[in-house]
Scaffold this motif. Structure first.
Motif, mmCIF file in Angstrom:
data_model
loop_
_atom_site.group_PDB
_atom_site.id
_atom_site.type_symbol
_atom_site.label_atom_id
_atom_site.label_comp_id
_atom_site.label_asym_id
_atom_site.label_seq_id
_atom_site.Cartn_x
_atom_site.Cartn_y
_atom_site.Cartn_z
ATOM 1 N N ALA A 1 -26.282 11.872 -28.956
ATOM 2 C CA ALA A 1 -27.554 12.668 -28.774
ATOM 3 C C ALA A 1 -27.672 13.540 -30.187
ATOM 4 C CB ALA A 1 -27.350 13.513 -27.437
ATOM 5 N N SER A 2 -26.715 14.112 -30.531
ATOM 6 C CA SER A 2 -26.864 14.605 -31.694
ATOM 7 C C SER A 2 -27.633 13.876 -32.886
ATOM 8 C CB SER A 2 -25.675 15.323 -32.520
ATOM 9 O OG SER A 2 -25.781 16.019 -33.358
ATOM 10 N N ALA A 3 -26.792 12.679 -33.110
ATOM 11 C CA ALA A 3 -27.349 11.827 -34.296
ATOM 12 C C ALA A 3 -28.499 11.193 -34.070
ATOM 13 C CB ALA A 3 -26.074 10.480 -34.313
ATOM 14 N N LEU A 4 -28.876 10.700 -32.748
ATOM 15 C CA LEU A 4 -30.331 10.319 -32.563
ATOM 16 C C LEU A 4 -31.368 11.154 -32.835
ATOM 17 C CD1 LEU A 4 -29.205 7.854 -29.394
ATOM 18 C CD2 LEU A 4 -29.826 7.182 -31.524
ATOM 19 N N GLY B 1 -31.031 13.575 -34.971
ATOM 20 C CA GLY B 1 -31.473 13.624 -36.224
ATOM 21 C C GLY B 1 -32.190 12.590 -36.776
ATOM 22 N N ALA B 2 -32.129 11.372 -36.066
ATOM 23 C CA ALA B 2 -33.044 10.322 -36.528
ATOM 24 C C ALA B 2 -34.676 10.415 -36.148
ATOM 25 C CB ALA B 2 -32.244 9.060 -36.071
ATOM 26 N N GLY B 3 -34.670 11.337 -35.555
ATOM 27 C CA GLY B 3 -36.063 11.716 -34.903
ATOM 28 C C GLY B 3 -36.387 11.239 -33.552
ATOM 29 N N TYR B 4 -35.239 10.928 -32.746
ATOM 30 C CA TYR B 4 -35.298 10.426 -31.172
ATOM 31 C C TYR B 4 -35.057 11.566 -30.224
ATOM 32 C CZ TYR B 4 -35.819 5.741 -32.304
ATOM 33 O OH TYR B 4 -36.426 4.409 -32.880
ATOM 34 N N ALA B 5 -35.896 11.636 -29.098
ATOM 35 C CA ALA B 5 -35.841 12.971 -28.269
ATOM 36 C C ALA B 5 -34.984 12.217 -27.203
ATOM 37 C CB ALA B 5 -37.021 13.432 -27.805
ATOM 38 N N THR B 6 -33.900 13.009 -26.629
ATOM 39 C CA THR B 6 -33.154 12.535 -25.610
ATOM 40 C C THR B 6 -33.667 12.730 -24.310
ATOM 41 O OG1 THR B 6 -31.144 12.801 -27.043
ATOM 42 C CG2 THR B 6 -30.805 12.679 -24.658
ATOM 43 N N ASN C 1 -43.082 11.438 -28.269
ATOM 44 C CA ASN C 1 -42.216 11.101 -29.515
ATOM 45 C C ASN C 1 -41.337 9.872 -29.250
ATOM 46 O OD1 ASN C 1 -43.022 13.346 -30.711
ATOM 47 N ND2 ASN C 1 -41.392 14.510 -30.486
ATOM 48 N N PRO C 2 -40.642 9.351 -30.324
ATOM 49 C CA PRO C 2 -39.662 8.221 -29.912
ATOM 50 C C PRO C 2 -38.533 9.054 -28.927
ATOM 51 C CG PRO C 2 -40.031 8.250 -32.303
ATOM 52 C CD PRO C 2 -40.790 9.674 -31.677
ATOM 53 N N THR C 3 -38.226 8.185 -28.053
ATOM 54 C CA THR C 3 -37.499 8.612 -27.040
ATOM 55 C C THR C 3 -36.270 7.529 -26.530
ATOM 56 O OG1 THR C 3 -38.927 7.903 -25.300
ATOM 57 C CG2 THR C 3 -39.062 10.214 -25.740
ATOM 58 N N VAL C 4 -35.246 8.179 -25.901
ATOM 59 C CA VAL C 4 -33.938 7.517 -25.975
ATOM 60 C C VAL C 4 -33.389 7.999 -24.694
ATOM 61 C CG1 VAL C 4 -32.348 8.471 -27.536
ATOM 62 C CG2 VAL C 4 -31.743 6.039 -26.507
ATOM 63 N N THR D 1 -33.252 19.277 -31.203
ATOM 64 C CA THR D 1 -34.125 17.881 -31.712
ATOM 65 C C THR D 1 -34.906 17.408 -31.038
ATOM 66 O OG1 THR D 1 -32.133 16.502 -31.295
ATOM 67 C CG2 THR D 1 -32.451 17.333 -33.706
ATOM 68 N N GLY D 2 -34.958 17.984 -29.804
ATOM 69 C CA GLY D 2 -35.770 17.484 -28.440
ATOM 70 C C GLY D 2 -35.004 16.872 -27.650
ATOM 71 N N THR D 3 -35.073 17.382 -26.191
ATOM 72 C CA THR D 3 -34.355 16.943 -24.919
ATOM 73 C C THR D 3 -35.535 17.001 -23.933
ATOM 74 O OG1 THR D 3 -32.384 16.731 -23.743
ATOM 75 C CG2 THR D 3 -33.197 19.029 -24.030
#
Length: 368
Positions: free
Chosen positions: A137-140, A142-147, A114-117, A166-168
């Protein structure tokens, strides 16, 4: 590069066994794969390669029974080992030069596609820094990014906890079964159930200080970009930022008060060219503008078949050109009067002999 394909059980055992062989780092691992075409053939060729090196150090791979035991323990724990040649291996990590040859994964491996940051920072984070990490982390998420982070105290833990839904992805310095720090045992269990835990280390291994730079390289390697929230002037987060920049990832940093030592590192990163970000919207603006066609160090030094039967004097010149500090291979080759391909092949032999260390990113140093 060969097309990605899943390994059968025998091939996986060979791949892991070669990767766990002492004095074979990731760079030499892939040199051997290119030379012998498979991990099994490379293992068969090690005795002859050692003999031809004329340096007297025998390479001894782990016993087959030891690797079978590792694979069995990993499977019983609910995790699995994936090789970098396989389709399910995280795509951004696979782009590194070289990627970790094997990765142990516990949880939802598809998160890494997935998109990741990455969000990293100080262990002794301030209350404001902790809140910023959670909100970001919560907002990212929600925008589709896994932390992606390192499960450390402080910023790492806050980022993981805020993105569980949302994905970590937690990257460990020790094995996937080693909960570190122990204060995060509950968070570890939640990530294992809802997210993904990965490690380059063999099952049962306990991390030491030397393992955390490798962990940091995987954190940035799994991520499209990285945010440093708080960091002292000398910290692992700054190492992560440097590695991210070398990998072609965008490095972002949150500014802080010049009176707070926990902001000295982030302020320094911004002075050095990192993108200043204040909140998740700034991060999204950066991430959405990135091109990921070339998010890795250049590969040309390791492409093609290794040179064979190098003259002894050439190997000695390359050895003499090595420094205790890592240097780019093209500089070593130039100093020794060798081609990059000759330098890479000589360094493979020198590393096998315990006289050189090849490092990710096209670097090598003298073994000390």
């Amino acid at each position: 590069m060969s097309p990605a394909r899943a390994l059968n059980d025998a091939e996986r055992l060979d791949w892991v066994r070669l990767a766990r062989t002492p004095n074979i780092g990731p760079v030499t691992f892939f040199q051997l794969i290119r030379k012998f075409k498979s991990a099994g053939a490379a293992l068969d060729g090690l005795p002859e390669l050692t003999r031809k090196s004329r340096r007297g150090r025998e390479l001894v791979p782990p016993d087959v029974s030891d690797i079978k035991h590792e694979l069995d323990r990993t499977r019983k724990y609910g995790a699995h080992i994936i090789a970098s040649c396989e389709p399910a291996y995280p795509p951004l990590l696979k782009a590194l030069d070289p990627p970790p040859p094997v990765l142990t994964a516990l949880g939802k491996l598809d998160l890494a596609a997935n998109p990741t940051v990455a969000i990293v920072g100080a262990r002794n984070a301030s209350a404001a820094g902790r809140k910023l990490a959670r909100d970001m982390a919560s907002a990212l998420g929600g925008a589709g990014y896994a932390t992606v982070s390192g499960l450390a105290l402080g910023i790492d833990g806050e980022a993981h906890a805020a993105s569980l839904g949302t994905g970590t992805i937690a990257v460990l310095g020790g094995a996937v079964d080693h909960v570190y720090p122990p204060q995060h045992d509950r968070l570890y269990a939640e990530i294992a159930a809802q997210g993904l835990i990965v490690s380059e280390s063999p099952f049962g291994y306990r991390a030491t200080a030397k393992d955390f730079p490798r962990r940091n390289r995987i954190i940035t390697g799994l991520s499209r970009g990285g945010v440093v929230v708080e960091a002292a002037e000398r910290s692992g987060s700054l190492i992560s930022a440097r590695m991210g920049a070398e990998q072609g990832r965008d490095v972002m940093a949150v500014p802080g008060s010049p009176l707070d030592p926990r902001s000295a590192g982030t302020n320094h990163l911004i002075r050095q060219g990192a993108t200043l970000v204040r909140h998740a919207d700034d991060v999204l603006e950066v991430l959405e503008s990135l091109s990921f066609s070339g998010v890795s160090a250049p590969r040309e030094l390791f492409e093609g078949s290794p040179e064979h039967d190098l003259p002894t004097d050439l190997i000695e010149r390359i050895q003499q050109a090595l420094s205790p500090h890592p240097m780019p291979l093209d500089e070593i080759a130039r100093a020794a009067g060798a081609t990059p391909a000759q330098c890479a092949a000589a360094l493979m032999e020198l590393e096998i002999a315990g006289e050189a260390i090849t490092l990710p990113g096209g670097l090598a140093s003298r073994a000390v």
